[in-house]
Design a protein around this motif. Structure first.
Motif, PDB file in Angstrom:
ATOM      1  N   VAL A 144      -9.576  -5.762   3.005  1.00 17.75           N
ATOM      2  CA  VAL A 144     -10.161  -4.850   4.130  1.00 17.75           C
ATOM      3  C   VAL A 144      -9.622  -5.720   5.266  1.00 17.75           C
ATOM      4  O   VAL A 144     -10.095  -7.081   5.412  1.00 17.75           O
ATOM      5  CB  VAL A 144     -11.433  -4.446   3.920  1.00 17.75           C
ATOM      6  N   VAL A 145      -8.944  -5.240   6.321  1.00 13.72           N
ATOM      7  CA  VAL A 145      -8.743  -5.945   7.552  1.00 13.72           C
ATOM      8  C   VAL A 145      -9.234  -5.125   8.804  1.00 13.72           C
ATOM      9  O   VAL A 145      -8.865  -4.004   8.881  1.00 13.72           O
ATOM     10  CB  VAL A 145      -7.111  -5.996   7.648  1.00 13.72           C
ATOM     11  N   THR A 146     -10.263  -5.695   9.166  1.00 12.30           N
ATOM     12  CA  THR A 146     -10.599  -5.044  10.577  1.00 12.30           C
ATOM     13  C   THR A 146      -9.813  -5.254  11.719  1.00 12.30           C
ATOM     14  O   THR A 146      -9.122  -6.498  11.915  1.00 12.30           O
ATOM     15  CB  THR A 146     -12.232  -5.392  10.948  1.00 12.30           C
ATOM     16  N   ALA A 176      -0.945  -7.451  -2.112  1.00 14.47           N
ATOM     17  CA  ALA A 176      -1.950  -6.783  -1.858  1.00 14.47           C
ATOM     18  C   ALA A 176      -2.064  -5.148  -1.461  1.00 14.47           C
ATOM     19  O   ALA A 176      -0.962  -4.747  -0.950  1.00 14.47           O
ATOM     20  CB  ALA A 176      -2.752  -7.489  -0.825  1.00 14.47           C
ATOM     21  N   GLU A 177      -3.011  -4.459  -1.879  1.00 14.84           N
ATOM     22  CA  GLU A 177      -3.369  -3.251  -1.358  1.00 14.84           C
ATOM     23  C   GLU A 177      -4.355  -3.331  -0.216  1.00 14.84           C
ATOM     24  O   GLU A 177      -5.404  -4.091  -0.361  1.00 14.84           O
ATOM     25  CB  GLU A 177      -3.969  -2.418  -2.538  1.00 14.84           C
ATOM     26  N   VAL A 178      -4.055  -2.735   0.929  1.00 17.05           N
ATOM     27  CA  VAL A 178      -4.915  -2.919   2.073  1.00 17.05           C
ATOM     28  C   VAL A 178      -5.484  -1.850   2.848  1.00 17.05           C
ATOM     29  O   VAL A 178      -4.933  -0.822   2.800  1.00 17.05           O
ATOM     30  CB  VAL A 178      -4.086  -3.764   2.954  1.00 17.05           C
ATOM     31  N   LEU A 179      -6.535  -1.972   3.231  1.00 15.85           N
ATOM     32  CA  LEU A 179      -7.214  -1.045   4.049  1.00 15.85           C
ATOM     33  C   LEU A 179      -7.491  -1.391   5.470  1.00 15.85           C
ATOM     34  O   LEU A 179      -8.248  -2.426   5.684  1.00 15.85           O
ATOM     35  CB  LEU A 179      -8.523  -0.646   3.385  1.00 15.85           C
ATOM     36  N   ALA A 180      -6.630  -0.901   6.386  1.00 19.77           N
ATOM     37  CA  ALA A 180      -6.768  -1.303   7.708  1.00 19.77           C
ATOM     38  C   ALA A 180      -7.920  -0.410   8.383  1.00 19.77           C
ATOM     39  O   ALA A 180      -7.914   0.736   8.339  1.00 19.77           O
ATOM     40  CB  ALA A 180      -5.356  -1.286   8.131  1.00 19.77           C
TER      41      ALA A 180
END
Length: 259
Positions: free
Chosen positions: A17-19, A38-42
């Motif tokens: 997770v990247v805020t 990686a699999e990322v949630l922005a």
């Protein structure tokens, strides 16, 4: 040996997770993590920015429109991670904001706005994602702080306060959560070529003053910060925790250098 090396210098299979992930340093971290597997949630406030970012990274990127400076935004993010993945390996607390003013000029509302965005969001997301990070093979938290949290720079007292507090948050959590196999580190950028920094760097005298205090005589790139964040999240950095890495072209170690 080759396979062993590859397994250490990768983020393959990791969920991150990247805020504040839609622009500047956050977007660079998203791209770096995806490039390393990686699999990322922005997470960001504006849907348009997130949609543009998602078009660049296709199926490897997920998006969440939320304001993590608010309890509702944090709840929305956590709920999406639980529903979408049910796990988390890396949390990058990157979201941040600033209002540049003399100390006596800040209002109570501005104080709350800056502390909620920069510090409370990071603290509470660490709390709320702790169970998932504890379950990970090795949990990682990266706090994006600033050289303004290490020394005085002309950013305004509230920004410096929040960034210094993030460094101490990093140290305390690293010690407390080491037994849970969670590593916690920070990166502290100096001036980086982002839209936010350009608001002051476009002033020629200010730009020259920044360069004069930077031994490497250049402004950093978002990718420079992203690379440090990625390394600290890798298995190759498995024995590193509680550290704050300044990505600053030498600014913080630049003492008196007469011509």
């Amino acid at each position: 040996m080759e396979m062993h090396t590859q397994s250490r210098w990768t983020l393959a299979g990791k969920k991150a997770v990247v805020t504040g992930g839609s622009k500047g340093i956050g977007a660079a971290i998203v791209a770096e993590f995806i490039g390393l597997g990686a699999e990322v949630l922005a997470v960001a406030r504006h849907t348009e920015d997130l949609t543009l970012l998602q078009q660049q990274h296709a199926e490897k990127l997920h998006i969440c429109q939320a304001d993590v400076s608010t309890p509702e935004g944090r709840q929305k993010l956590v709920a999406q991670v639980l529903e979408q993945w049910g796990q988390l390996d890396i949390l990058v607390n990157n979201v941040g904001t600033n209002i540049r003013k003399p100390t006596a000029a800040y209002s109570a509302q501005e104080y709350d706005f800056i502390l909620n965005t920069n510090l409370r969001s990071a603290f509470e997301l660490c709390q709320q994602f702790y169970p998932l990070l504890k379950q990970a093979d090795q949990g990682n938290i990266i706090n994006v702080t600033s050289v303004a949290g290490l020394t005085h720079v002309r950013t305004g007292v509230l920004y410096g306060m929040t960034k210094a507090a993030m460094v101490q948050l990093t140290r305390n959590l690293a010690a407390e959560w080491a037994a849970d196999n969670i590593r916690v580190n920070a990166v502290a950028p100096w001036y980086i070529s982002t839209p936010l920094a350009q608001t002051v760097l476009q002033q020629e005298a200010y730009y020259e003053a920044v360069i004069s205090r930077t031994p490497m005589k250049q402004i950093g790139k978002p990718e420079d910060v992203a690379a440090a964040a990625a390394f600290l999240s890798m298995p190759a950095a498995a024995y590193i925790t509680g550290q704050c890495v300044a990505v600053d072209g030498g600014f913080t170690i630049n003492g008196f250098q007469p011509e």
